[in-house]
Scaffold this motif. Structure first.
Motif, short mmCIF file in Angstrom:
data_model
loop_
_atom_site.label_atom_id
_atom_site.label_comp_id
_atom_site.label_asym_id
_atom_site.label_seq_id
_atom_site.Cartn_x
_atom_site.Cartn_y
_atom_site.Cartn_z
N THR A 25 15.93 27.45 32.66
CA THR A 25 15.77 26.08 33.16
C THR A 25 14.39 25.89 33.80
O THR A 25 13.75 24.86 33.61
CB THR A 25 16.86 25.81 34.21
N GLU A 26 13.97 26.94 34.53
CA GLU A 26 12.66 26.85 35.18
C GLU A 26 11.54 26.73 34.15
O GLU A 26 10.67 25.87 34.26
CB GLU A 26 12.42 28.13 35.99
N SER A 29 11.56 23.36 32.62
CA SER A 29 11.02 22.26 33.44
C SER A 29 9.49 22.36 33.55
O SER A 29 8.81 21.34 33.62
CB SER A 29 11.71 22.18 34.80
N GLU A 30 8.97 23.60 33.52
CA GLU A 30 7.50 23.73 33.49
C GLU A 30 6.92 23.04 32.25
O GLU A 30 5.81 22.55 32.26
CB GLU A 30 7.10 25.21 33.44
N GLY A 32 8.24 20.49 30.98
CA GLY A 32 8.68 19.09 31.03
C GLY A 32 9.91 18.85 30.16
O GLY A 32 10.13 17.76 29.64
N GLN A 33 10.71 19.90 30.00
CA GLN A 33 11.89 19.76 29.14
C GLN A 33 13.18 20.00 29.93
O GLN A 33 13.16 20.61 30.99
CB GLN A 33 11.81 20.80 28.01
N SER A 34 14.30 19.55 29.34
CA SER A 34 15.60 19.80 29.99
C SER A 34 16.44 20.71 29.13
O SER A 34 16.39 20.65 27.90
CB SER A 34 16.35 18.49 30.19
N SER A 138 19.39 21.58 34.37
CA SER A 138 18.05 21.44 34.96
C SER A 138 18.07 20.91 36.38
O SER A 138 18.74 19.91 36.67
CB SER A 138 17.20 20.51 34.10
N GLY A 139 17.33 21.60 37.22
CA GLY A 139 17.04 21.19 38.60
C GLY A 139 18.17 20.48 39.33
O GLY A 139 19.29 21.00 39.43
#
Ligand code: CTP
Length: 413
Positions: A25-26, A29-30, A32-34, A138-139
């Motif tokens: 997930t990290e 997100s780096e 810009g994806q889910s 994600s997040g």
């Protein structure tokens, strides 16, 4: 955020997997994806059932994500650029990563055209509402259920429901999948879905033999495949696969008996039973339609050829050597199925005698021992070995000494 789901995730997924999912997930997100967990595992988490088949979808580039995850966390990554998918393995754990995609079907039976899409697109192309859910990993959205078609509600209602009217036309494997889930989960086809399934059952003709066989094998791997076959017959599905394929009460009974035997190759025995009431010509056509490969095809052929000769086993007091000669060379699965299928107690008894005992009978003397007794290599030696085997089977000799004595007698004659 769904606290129940987070609880289920933490309950059912081991530490290692959770840690990897967070790492994935990290990275996503780096970029810009889910990242999402999708399909069967989401269904099973909501049902509280174990499922170790983890499918992940990323709105972005699955191959890149898997490769970065492999580099950072260690693990083996196998990529399939043509499909935009990757498999990640580390130790005993594995998961599949796919790029979220949209699909368009050009014509029934062929694989659809695919292009990158959103998670919603990816869920839209799926088979049933209960399989068309995702969990956002994600997040801040971690643990959020994405359920555009009411899958969670259908899980509560215990219903198998397709997403749109053309679903079975787009992909007829869904007809067989629907019945598999229905029985496995103890669910029912939703009324409209059942109506469409009956309407579109002829679409099974658009499926290749390999795909039908694969689906049939998945059915045979379920706990009680005969119930699925019975339901398939009731819905007119089996005759579309092969005209004389049946899931009647005979099959129900024989499959149950087969399971009681705890045989190592139950699947082969199921195939053999399915074919056992076919004529040899039907057997060949069945093998051809389902593109059944070598080993199972041989068992089916053995089953049908054996069936033609089984009456001999009803002869009272048949010598063991005659039973051996009749059955030797046939695959054991075909013999097991022959015993299960037969309604004659004597035939069954003789088949079991062969399986449990006769097939292992060997004389103590071999070719070398016979040569030491003065025989020269050649056809006569072969004949004597054969005759010794018969004598052993028919219990005319019971020890090595008795075999030697018999051979000496033959030599002196
Ligand atoms: N899927 C689909 N249509 C198909 C095959 C698969 O929509 N013809 C989707 C479903 O969302 C399914 C997922 O792909 O949940 C994964 O497929 P598969 O592994 O076959 O099914 P699972 O649901 O994981 O079921 P099982 O427990 O039998 O492995």
């Amino acid at each position: 955020m769904n606290h129940d789901l987070i609880y289920q995730l933490e309950q059912h997924l081991c530490e290692d997997v959770l840690q990897l999912l967070h790492a994935g997930t990290e990275i996503a997100s780096e970029q810009g994806q889910s990242l999402y967990l999708v399909g069967g595992v989401v269904r099973d988490l909501l049902l509280g059932r174990a499922n170790f088949d983890l499918d992940l979808v990323v709105e972005g580039d699955a191959i890149k994500l898997a490769s970065l995850l492999g580099q950072r966390e260690g693990g083996e990554v196998v990529v399939h650029p043509r499909f935009g998918t990757a498999k990640f393995r580390r130790g005993g754990l594995a998961f599949d990563l796919a790029t979220a995609r949209a699909e368009t079907y050009s014509r029934p039976g062929v694989l659809p055209a695919v292009h990158p899409g959103s998670i919603e697109d990816d869920l839209r192309r799926r088979d049933f509402t209960i399989n068309a859910m995702a969990i956002n990993l994600s997040g801040d959205s971690f643990g959020k259920l994405i359920d555009p078609y009411g899958g969670e509600s259908d899980l509560k209602l215990k219903l198998i429901r397709i997403l749109h009217q053309r679903s079975f036309i787009d992909d007829a494997t869904r007809i067989l999948r629907a019945l598999r889930y229905e029985m496995r989960l103890g669910f029912q086809l939703e009324a409209g879905t059942e109506e469409l399934l009956r309407r579109d059952v002829a679409m099974l003709h658009t499926m290749t033999g390999e795909r039908i066989r694969h689906e049939l094998e998945l059915i045979l791997a379920e706990e009680r495949p005969e119930k699925i076959l019975h339901r398939a017959e009731e819905l007119g599905v089996l005759k579309e696969i092969y005209p004389t394929l049946s899931g009647d009460s005979w099959i129900m009974e024989k499959f149950e008996q087969a399971r009681l035997g705890s045989y190592p190759s139950l699947r082969a025995i199921y195939f053999s039973l399915l074919a056992s009431r076919f004529s040899p010509q039907e057997g060949e056509a069945f093998i051809e339609r389902l593109k059944i490969p070598g080993a199972i095809a041989r068992i089916i052929r053995d089953t049908l050829s054996l069936k033609a000769g089984l009456r001999i086993l009803e002869t009272p007091k048949l010598p063991h050597s005659a039973i051996y000669r009749l059955l030797h060379g046939y695959s054991s699965q075909a013999i097991v199925a022959g015993a299960l299928a037969s309604d004659s107690a004597l035939i069954r008894q003789n088949l079991e005698l062969y399986l449990n005992k006769l097939r292992y009978v060997k004389p103590s003397l071999n070719g070398r021992a016979l040569q030491q007794m003065g025989l020269s290599p050649g056809p006569r030696l072969g004949e004597i070995l054969h005759a010794l085997e018969e004598a052993r089977l028919d219990q005319k000799v019971k020890s090595k000494d008795q075999e030697e004595e018999l051979v000496r007698r033959w030599l002196s004659e």
